[in-house]
Design a protein around this motif. Structure first.
Motif, PDB file in Angstrom:
ATOM      1  N   HIS A   3      50.014  24.829  -4.141  1.00 50.15           N
ATOM      2  CA  HIS A   3      49.037  24.258  -5.086  1.00 50.15           C
ATOM      3  C   HIS A   3      47.736  23.878  -4.384  1.00 50.15           C
ATOM      4  CE1 HIS A   3      52.413  24.306  -7.740  1.00 50.15           C
ATOM      5  NE2 HIS A   3      53.044  23.308  -7.152  1.00 50.15           N
ATOM      6  N   LEU A   4      47.344  24.594  -3.331  1.00 46.60           N
ATOM      7  CA  LEU A   4      46.144  24.256  -2.573  1.00 46.60           C
ATOM      8  C   LEU A   4      44.888  24.651  -3.345  1.00 46.60           C
ATOM      9  CD1 LEU A   4      47.270  25.494   0.958  1.00 46.60           C
ATOM     10  CD2 LEU A   4      47.524  23.222  -0.034  1.00 46.60           C
ATOM     11  N   SER A   5      43.784  23.963  -3.009  1.00 47.43           N
ATOM     12  CA  SER A   5      42.491  24.346  -3.570  1.00 47.43           C
ATOM     13  C   SER A   5      41.750  25.303  -2.644  1.00 47.43           C
ATOM     14  CB  SER A   5      41.635  23.097  -3.812  1.00 47.43           C
ATOM     15  OG  SER A   5      41.376  22.418  -2.583  1.00 47.43           O
ATOM     16  N   LYS A   6      42.109  25.279  -1.346  1.00 48.36           N
ATOM     17  CA  LYS A   6      41.452  26.160  -0.383  1.00 48.36           C
ATOM     18  C   LYS A   6      42.413  26.456   0.760  1.00 48.36           C
ATOM     19  CE  LYS A   6      37.230  26.716   2.386  1.00 48.36           C
ATOM     20  NZ  LYS A   6      35.947  26.089   2.800  1.00 48.36           N
ATOM     21  N   ILE A   7      42.406  27.720   1.212  1.00 45.35           N
ATOM     22  CA  ILE A   7      43.238  28.150   2.338  1.00 45.35           C
ATOM     23  C   ILE A   7      42.324  28.410   3.534  1.00 45.35           C
ATOM     24  CG2 ILE A   7      44.770  29.959   3.200  1.00 45.35           C
ATOM     25  CD1 ILE A   7      45.780  30.313   0.345  1.00 45.35           C
ATOM     26  N   ARG A   8      42.649  27.831   4.689  1.00 44.13           N
ATOM     27  CA  ARG A   8      41.788  27.918   5.870  1.00 44.13           C
ATOM     28  C   ARG A   8      42.395  28.757   6.998  1.00 44.13           C
ATOM     29  NH1 ARG A   8      37.664  24.042   5.886  1.00 44.13           N
ATOM     30  NH2 ARG A   8      37.746  22.588   4.119  1.00 44.13           N
ATOM     31  N   VAL A   9      43.491  29.462   6.753  1.00 51.30           N
ATOM     32  CA  VAL A   9      44.124  30.282   7.785  1.00 51.30           C
ATOM     33  C   VAL A   9      44.364  31.674   7.229  1.00 51.30           C
ATOM     34  CG1 VAL A   9      45.216  28.369   9.008  1.00 51.30           C
ATOM     35  CG2 VAL A   9      46.382  29.413   7.061  1.00 51.30           C
ATOM     36  N   LYS A  10      44.734  32.611   8.120  1.00 52.43           N
ATOM     37  CA  LYS A  10      44.994  33.988   7.735  1.00 52.43           C
ATOM     38  C   LYS A  10      46.395  34.391   8.185  1.00 52.43           C
ATOM     39  CE  LYS A  10      40.117  35.318   8.207  1.00 52.43           C
ATOM     40  NZ  LYS A  10      39.160  36.229   8.892  1.00 52.43           N
ATOM     41  N   VAL A  11      46.916  35.436   7.570  1.00 50.78           N
ATOM     42  CA  VAL A  11      48.238  35.947   7.933  1.00 50.78           C
ATOM     43  C   VAL A  11      48.200  36.442   9.381  1.00 50.78           C
ATOM     44  CG1 VAL A  11      49.974  37.692   7.447  1.00 50.78           C
ATOM     45  CG2 VAL A  11      48.795  36.557   5.564  1.00 50.78           C
ATOM     46  N   ASP A  55      43.365  22.725   1.945  1.00 47.07           N
ATOM     47  CA  ASP A  55      42.958  21.527   1.218  1.00 47.07           C
ATOM     48  C   ASP A  55      43.848  21.355  -0.009  1.00 47.07           C
ATOM     49  OD1 ASP A  55      40.966  21.470   3.092  1.00 47.07           O
ATOM     50  OD2 ASP A  55      39.402  22.222   1.741  1.00 47.07           O
ATOM     51  N   MET A  56      44.124  20.094  -0.384  1.00 46.56           N
ATOM     52  CA  MET A  56      44.960  19.792  -1.534  1.00 46.56           C
ATOM     53  C   MET A  56      44.250  20.209  -2.825  1.00 46.56           C
ATOM     54  SD  MET A  56      46.600  16.085  -2.604  1.00 46.56           S
ATOM     55  CE  MET A  56      47.403  15.904  -1.011  1.00 46.56           C
ATOM     56  N   GLY A  57      45.038  20.714  -3.784  1.00 50.71           N
ATOM     57  CA  GLY A  57      44.446  21.164  -5.039  1.00 50.71           C
ATOM     58  C   GLY A  57      45.421  21.076  -6.198  1.00 50.71           C
ATOM     59  N   ASN A  58      45.131  21.877  -7.259  1.00 45.40           N
ATOM     60  CA  ASN A  58      45.915  21.843  -8.495  1.00 45.40           C
ATOM     61  C   ASN A  58      46.130  23.258  -9.026  1.00 45.40           C
ATOM     62  OD1 ASN A  58      47.261  20.798 -10.733  1.00 45.40           O
ATOM     63  ND2 ASN A  58      45.377  20.520 -11.907  1.00 45.40           N
ATOM     64  N   SER A  59      46.293  24.222  -8.114  1.00 46.00           N
ATOM     65  CA  SER A  59      46.445  25.613  -8.519  1.00 46.00           C
ATOM     66  C   SER A  59      47.909  25.923  -8.840  1.00 46.00           C
ATOM     67  CB  SER A  59      45.942  26.547  -7.411  1.00 46.00           C
ATOM     68  OG  SER A  59      46.665  26.332  -6.218  1.00 46.00           O
ATOM     69  N   GLY A  60      48.110  26.984  -9.650  1.00 45.93           N
ATOM     70  CA  GLY A  60      49.461  27.394  -9.982  1.00 45.93           C
ATOM     71  C   GLY A  60      50.088  26.523 -11.058  1.00 45.93           C
ATOM     72  N   ARG A  61      51.409  26.456 -11.038  1.00 45.28           N
ATOM     73  CA  ARG A  61      52.166  25.695 -12.047  1.00 45.28           C
ATOM     74  C   ARG A  61      52.201  24.233 -11.634  1.00 45.28           C
ATOM     75  NH1 ARG A  61      57.549  24.474 -13.527  1.00 45.28           N
ATOM     76  NH2 ARG A  61      58.006  24.896 -15.727  1.00 45.28           N
ATOM     77  N   SER A  62      51.167  23.480 -12.036  1.00 39.89           N
ATOM     78  CA  SER A  62      50.997  22.106 -11.573  1.00 39.89           C
ATOM     79  C   SER A  62      50.418  21.267 -12.694  1.00 39.89           C
ATOM     80  CB  SER A  62      50.066  22.077 -10.352  1.00 39.89           C
ATOM     81  OG  SER A  62      49.722  20.760  -9.999  1.00 39.89           O
ATOM     82  N   THR A  63      50.775  19.983 -12.714  1.00 36.17           N
ATOM     83  CA  THR A  63      50.267  19.066 -13.733  1.00 36.17           C
ATOM     84  C   THR A  63      49.148  18.186 -13.210  1.00 36.17           C
ATOM     85  OG1 THR A  63      51.930  17.402 -13.124  1.00 36.17           O
ATOM     86  CG2 THR A  63      52.508  18.976 -14.859  1.00 36.17           C
TER      87      THR A  63
END
Length: 445
Positions: A389-397, A409-417
């Motif tokens: 449920h992150l708002s931003k991803i700062r790393v790569k595979v 960073d913490m966020g509200n993406s995906g199946r989240s309330t």
């Protein structure tokens, strides 16, 4: 038969439900509907049943509402108690961390003192050997000089006897002159020998005094060694036991973990070289055995610390957050059904930094269906962590990350309330409670 039975029933119900007629009038004609007592009784019973059902349903709804309110209040109280407990554990963790750092500083200081003492012991052993060799040389010279003195004394006695038996005359005078010169030479030689003997005795006495002083200093060093060894052993106990307890509390096999780390770090991080205080091929002393045991414990401590950085014992969020949901079965916030929650939820403001809880390699960094923006990190010992449920991803595979490195960073993406972090730990592909690892590390980190 049925008509007579119905008529009899209507007759019995007539006092309470008299027959009634319902007239329906139109423009052209008038009709009526006859309501028999039995029909009225059936209609009354149906209406009463509906009213009773409505009353029961309303009572159930009210009781459920009251119970839910009490449950929410209890949940809030439990959450407040848990947050207070978490704050206390955090303060205790900081205190234990300070104590561990102080113990590590004392341990490093003790190691430096051991190194200095080892150097002094080697120097004192060399000086003792040189002193023993010097004493042996002095004793050999003393024995040789005493033999020469005894030979000179015997030769002097022989010459004196010959001089006493000699006759008067020129020959005797000449012999007397020769004997006098010989006696003077022997007296001078004896005087030199006596002086050399006295000097040798003085040197031997000084060497013995020096040996006594060295023996006293060695005794003092042994006492200091005993104190230093005791302090180091206490420091090792303080440092190693909490780490071992932490791994066992998390359900990890410490012997297997240490074996894996030892294999991986067999070059730079392998066992230390044992100490050796003697070059004569003798059996190791008690101090040497004790020092080697401490070095083995130090190696184990090093391996424990390496393993601790590779297992997820850290917290994914370092700022103040709210612990909103734990691991286990719960009511689904979307559907209301009961289902397994495979991680722990930490709620906070959008953009709150998220950190890796252990060293590892990123194996997924992107959208993950119900997870929203998802990061998966593969760690050692078959452990995997997930940050959802992150708002931003700062790393790569494929990127290698270290414990405490910011990954998103913490966020509200995906199946989240609402804005929160869903944090999972999987061991061998099976989801486990992340708080097991976090609580196990409270007394260590």
């Amino acid at each position: 038969m049925k008509t007579r039975l119905k008529a009899r029933i209507d007759a019995m119900l007539e006092p309470w439900f008299p027959e009634r007629r319902l007239f329906l009038k139109s423009d052209s004609e008038t009709r009526f509907i006859r309501l028999h007592p039995s029909t009225q009784l059936f209609a009354f019973a149906g209406g009463a049943a509906v009213v009773a059902w409505a009353i029961v349903a309303t009572a159930i709804l009210l009781m459920d509402s009251i119970g839910s309110g009490n449950f929410r209040e209890q949940a809030k109280r439990d959450q407040h108690t848990y947050e207070t407990r978490l704050n206390l554990l955090a303060s205790e963790r900081d205190t234990r961390a300070d104590e561990a750092q102080a113990a590590q500083a004392r341990f490093n200081l003790a190691l430096d003192q051991i190194s200095d003492m080892q150097t002094e012991l080697l120097a004192s052993e060399t000086a003792r050997r040189e002193l023993e060799t010097g004493i042996e040389v002095i004793q050999a010279n003393l024995r040789k000089t005493m033999k020469q003195r005894d030979a000179a004394r015997r030769e002097l006695a022989v010459l004196q006897a010959e001089n006493a038996e000699a006759h008067e005359g020129t020959g005797l005078a000449d012999a007397g002159g020769t004997v006098s010169e010989t006696v003077d030479f022997l007296v001078g030689a004896l005087s030199d020998t006596a002086a050399e003997r006295d000097k040798i005795l003085a040197d031997a006495q000084q060497a013995l005094n020096t040996a006594d002083e060295l023996e006293f200093e060695i005794k003092l060093m042994r006492d200091q060694n005993e104190q230093i060894f005791s302090q180091i052993e206490d420091a090792m106990t303080i440092s190693v036991e909490p780490l071992d307890k932490m791994f066992r509390a998390a359900g990890l096999n410490t012997e297997s973990l240490i074996s894996q780390v030892r294999k991986t770090y067999s070059g730079q991080g392998g066992p230390m070289t044992p100490l050796s205080f003697s070059t004569r091929g003798e059996d190791p002393s008690d101090d040497e055995l004790r020092a080697n045991r401490i070095l083995n414990q130090l190696d184990a401590l090093n391996l424990y610390r390496i393993a601790a950085t590779k297992a997820p014992f850290a917290k994914p969020v370092h700022t103040a957050v709210r612990y909103t949901s734990g691991f286990g079965y719960r009511r689904d916030p979307k559907t209301g059904g009961r289902r397994l929650h495979k991680g722990s939820d930490f709620a906070g403001p959008t953009g709150t930094p998220i950190f890796a809880t252990a060293d590892g390699v990123v194996i997924h960094a992107g959208w993950g269906s119900g997870y929203g923006r998802l990061i998966k990190i593969k760690h050692a010992f078959g452990i995997e962590t997930r940050y959802a449920h992150l708002s931003k991803i700062r790393v790569k595979v494929g990127q290698r990350v270290s414990r405490g490195e910011r990954i998103g960073d913490m966020g509200n993406s995906g199946r989240s309330t609402g804005t929160h972090l869903h944090y999972e730990v999987r061991s061998g592909g099976k989801a486990v409670n992340p708080m097991i690892y976090i609580k196990a590390a409270n007394d260590v980190f």
